[in-house]
Structure formats: structure tokens, C-alpha cells
Scaffold this active site. Structure first.
Site, PDB file in Angstrom:
ATOM      1  N   GLY A 198       0.801  -1.215   0.000  1.00 26.55           N
ATOM      2  CA  GLY A 198       0.000   0.000   0.000  1.00 26.55           C
ATOM      3  C   GLY A 198       0.833   1.265   0.000  1.00 26.55           C
TER       4      GLY A 198
ATOM      5  N   HIS B 157       4.228   1.422  -7.995  1.00 25.64           N
ATOM      6  CA  HIS B 157       3.208   0.374  -7.890  1.00 25.64           C
ATOM      7  C   HIS B 157       2.261   0.436  -9.095  1.00 25.64           C
ATOM      8  CE1 HIS B 157       3.887   1.268  -3.433  1.00 25.64           C
ATOM      9  NE2 HIS B 157       4.180  -0.005  -3.499  1.00 25.64           N
TER      10      HIS B 157
ATOM     11  N   GLY C 223       8.519  -5.211  -8.885  1.00 28.43           N
ATOM     12  CA  GLY C 223       9.384  -4.112  -9.324  1.00 28.43           C
ATOM     13  C   GLY C 223      10.856  -4.475  -9.175  1.00 28.43           C
TER      14      GLY C 223
ATOM     15  N   VAL D 208      10.615   2.900 -11.156  1.00 30.85           N
ATOM     16  CA  VAL D 208      10.064   4.215 -11.479  1.00 30.85           C
ATOM     17  C   VAL D 208      10.693   5.228 -10.517  1.00 30.85           C
ATOM     18  CG1 VAL D 208       7.964   5.615 -11.601  1.00 30.85           C
ATOM     19  CG2 VAL D 208       7.920   3.221 -12.344  1.00 30.85           C
TER      20      VAL D 208
ATOM     21  N   SER E 111       7.318   3.962  -0.868  1.00 29.06           N
ATOM     22  CA  SER E 111       6.349   4.365   0.156  1.00 29.06           C
ATOM     23  C   SER E 111       7.077   5.036   1.321  1.00 29.06           C
ATOM     24  CB  SER E 111       5.584   3.143   0.665  1.00 29.06           C
ATOM     25  OG  SER E 111       4.942   2.496  -0.416  1.00 29.06           O
TER      26      SER E 111
HETATM   27  P1  AMP Z   1       5.891  -2.579  -1.679  1.00 30.80           P
HETATM   28  O1  AMP Z   1       4.549  -1.944  -1.512  1.00 30.80           O
HETATM   29  O2  AMP Z   1       7.024  -1.682  -1.303  1.00 30.80           O
HETATM   30  O3  AMP Z   1       5.978  -3.952  -1.059  1.00 30.80           O
HETATM   31  O4  AMP Z   1       6.067  -2.813  -3.236  1.00 30.80           O
HETATM   32  C1  AMP Z   1       5.149  -3.565  -3.976  1.00 30.80           C
HETATM   33  C2  AMP Z   1       5.686  -3.816  -5.350  1.00 30.80           C
HETATM   34  O5  AMP Z   1       5.917  -2.575  -6.016  1.00 30.80           O
HETATM   35  C3  AMP Z   1       7.030  -4.552  -5.323  1.00 30.80           C
HETATM   36  O6  AMP Z   1       7.069  -5.489  -6.387  1.00 30.80           O
HETATM   37  C4  AMP Z   1       8.006  -3.433  -5.548  1.00 30.80           C
HETATM   38  O7  AMP Z   1       9.227  -3.845  -6.146  1.00 30.80           O
HETATM   39  C5  AMP Z   1       7.240  -2.536  -6.491  1.00 30.80           C
HETATM   40  N1  AMP Z   1       7.783  -1.175  -6.446  1.00 30.80           N
HETATM   41  C6  AMP Z   1       7.972  -0.404  -5.352  1.00 30.80           C
HETATM   42  N2  AMP Z   1       8.562   0.762  -5.692  1.00 30.80           N
HETATM   43  C7  AMP Z   1       8.757   0.709  -7.032  1.00 30.80           C
HETATM   44  C8  AMP Z   1       9.327   1.608  -7.986  1.00 30.80           C
HETATM   45  N3  AMP Z   1       9.823   2.794  -7.637  1.00 30.80           N
HETATM   46  N4  AMP Z   1       9.361   1.227  -9.278  1.00 30.80           N
HETATM   47  C9  AMP Z   1       8.861   0.016  -9.656  1.00 30.80           C
HETATM   48  N5  AMP Z   1       8.309  -0.864  -8.813  1.00 30.80           N
HETATM   49  C10 AMP Z   1       8.256  -0.529  -7.515  1.00 30.80           C
END
Ligand code: AMP
Length: 282
Positions: A32, A38, A148, A177, A187
Site C-alpha cells: 500500500g 506500484h 518491481g 520508477v 512508500s
Molecule cells: P511494496 O509496496 O514496497 O511492497 O512494493 C510492492 C511492489 O511494487 C514490489 O514489487 C516493488 O518492487 C514494487 N515497487 C515499489 N517501488 C517501485 C518503484 N519505484 N518502481 C517500480 N516498482 C516498484
């Protein structure tokens, strides 16, 4: 198709998905506080699949006792709106008790990959990640799941779990990104004051410095790491946790840069722990 709010229970989610039998399900697991990183995953899932499920679950299993579980941003209403805007059909936002009705004694361990880089400083973190990902994949049963590259070690670990357990899912990796100034979206960037956010730019700058040296022909990983560490040390507001050059798939340290390498780093800026990486081909 579900259209408002979020789905809270596994039963409800299964009922909704069972009505979609035969359709291609794409899945984006998240914790989240959704941002464009995301949403790029959600957008790709929308393009590739018939039904897009986004999970929003701050997984206690992947936080250490001294980490930011309690303060991790929880913004479900905003997340539902932005996930839908990017093409999500179902937002699955279970409570902790729904995911862990009793203590988990079965855990997914990924030997060799889980104790290095971030895993060295966050003991148990990747077992927590691998465990919740396996649970979520079994609950959602997607054809494709999107991750990501920003969390490179997580991506490699998830791929290995899927391979070792013959899980029937295709893992799709999406590029990191970034904000216009180069800081990877996260986040945890929400924790940063304006001054800290400015200081945090040495993280991508350090990685860029390493990339430049490699592009200029330097092949000695130790020299590249030393130079990048200097870049980061020049910013007093930032505390380096590690700066490392490794094989992108085995995550083993590299002495002489050849083929493809992973340049990865973690820093603390105030209370925010930030990570970044780049895969470089020579
Ligand atoms: P998280 O909410 O941090 O667990 O991330 C959820 C998914 O979003 C994971 O697969 C992360 O690698 C991806 N993600 C988080 N930040 C980025 C970003 N800046 N660029 C691409 N994917 C991201």
C-alpha cells in the site's frame, strides 16, 4: 466485477475470482501507500490480463522488531482510488488476522539469497516476504504476478521460490520508477522531510557514479565501491548501510566486473531506510 471498496476476506476474494473462471488473472502484491512505481505494475497487469487483483497488506512477518511496522503508511481509501485508476478490478486488503489466523510455523526460506545484501541487515525479512508471497499466490492463483526491479533481491528470491516449488505463475519484472531528480519512488519516501529528501539524492548519485566508472572501463569492483561510498559519505545526513556489486542472479560478490552485475545500496536518511540498485551490462 467488484467495483467499489476493497475485498477483506479470502472467501470473498475466491468467490469473486471463481466467477471469473477461465479469465487470465494478473496480480500485483503491495504493502500500500501506492505511488507511480506500484501503479506501473498495475498498468502492465491491466494490459496483459483480463482481471487485475492488487493486494494491499502490510505484512508483519517481514518487519524486524526494531523496524517501522507500526508507522508504515496505511492509506487504504487513497490506494483503492489510485489502484482502480490504474486499472485494478479487485483490491484485496485483508486484516492481519485474516492472513495469519494462527501463528505461522511453516516458513519459506531461500538459502543463500536471503542472508545477503538487505537480508544481512534485516534478518528474517526475506523469509517473511517469501512466505507471504507464496500465501498470496495460493490465495489469488494468478497467471502472472508483477514485481518491481527496485526491490531486486526480492524479485530474485520470488523467482527462485516459484522455480523451486514449480508454482504455476509467471513472474513479470518491471523497471524502477523514479522521480524526475532520480530518487526511486518508495512508500518510505513519505518519511522524508524536504531536507532529507534532498540528501537522499546521494543514493541514486552513488549508483550513477559507479555506473559511470564502469562505463568508463573500470573493472575492479573494489575501486568502484570505494568511489561510490565516497560520494555517499560526502552527504552528512545519510548513513550508508551497504554498497555492493554482485551477480544479478546469484547475488554473490563480484571482484572483477564482467557480463552483467548488480550495483545495489541501502542507506538511512533520518528514520527512512532507502534502497536502490542498477543492473549494468559491460
Ligand atoms: P511494496 O509496496 O514496497 O511492497 O512494493 C510492492 C511492489 O511494487 C514490489 O514489487 C516493488 O518492487 C514494487 N515497487 C515499489 N517501488 C517501485 C518503484 N519505484 N518502481 C517500480 N516498482 C516498484
Amino acid at each position: 466485477m467488484e467495483r467499489q471498496g476493497s475485498v477483506k476476506t479470502i472467501r470473498e476474494l475466491r468467490l469473486a475470482l471463481d466467477r471469473q473462471a477461465g479469465k487470465k488473472i494478473g496480480f500485483v502484491p503491495t504493502m500500500g501507500a501506492l505511488h507511480e512505481g506500484h501503479l506501473s505494475l498495475v498498468g502492465q497487469a491491466r494490459q496483459d490480463c483480463d482481471v487485475v487483483v492488487v493486494s494491499v497488506f502490510v505484512n508483519p512477518l517481514q518487519f524486524g522488531p526494531a523496524e517501522d511496522l507500526a508507522e508504515y503508511p496505511r492509506l487504504l481509501d487513497e490506494d483503492v482510488t489510485s489502484a482502480r485508476g490504474a486499472g485494478a478490478d479487485i483490491i484485496f486488503a485483508p486484516a492481519v488476522e485474516e492472513m495469519y489466523p494462527e501463528p505461522m510455523v511453516a516458513k519459506v526460506r531461500v538459502e543463500g539469497l536471503e542472508d545477503v545484501l538487505c537480508g544481512k541487515y534485516r534478518p528474517g525479512h526475506f523469509a517473511g516476504v517469501a512466505t507471504v508471497v507464496v500465501k498470496l499466490l495460493n490465495i489469488v492463483r494468478p497467471e502472472r504476478a508483477y514485481f518491481g526491479a527496485k526491490d531486486w533481491q526480492q524479485l530474485i528470491i520470488v523467482r527462485k521460490v516459484v522455480k523451486d516449488f514449480n508454482l504455476a505463475v509467471e513472474i513479470v519484472a518491471m523497471p524502477t520508477v523514479r522521480d524526475a531528480d532520480g530518487l526511486a519512488k518508495s512508500s518510505r519516501n513519505r518519511y522524508l522531510s524536504p531536507k532529507e529528501r534532498e540528501a537522499a539524492l546521494v543514493l541514486p548519485a552513488g549508483i550513477q557514479a559507479a555506473a559511470k566508472m564502469i562505463a568508463a572501463g573500470e573493472r575492479d569492483a573494489g575501486r568502484v565501491i570505494a568511489a561510490a561510498k565516497e560520494v555517499i559519505a560526502a552527504q552528512p545526513g545519510v548513513k550508508l548501510e551497504y554498497f555492493s556489486i554482485r551477480g544479478p542472479l546469484d547475488l554473490l560478490p563480484v571482484d572483477v566486473i564482467a557480463g552483467e552485475v548488480l550495483v545495489a545500496a541501502a542507506v538511512y536518511v533520518g528514520r527512512a531506510r532507502l534502497i536502490d540498485n542498477m543492473v549494468i551490462k559491460v
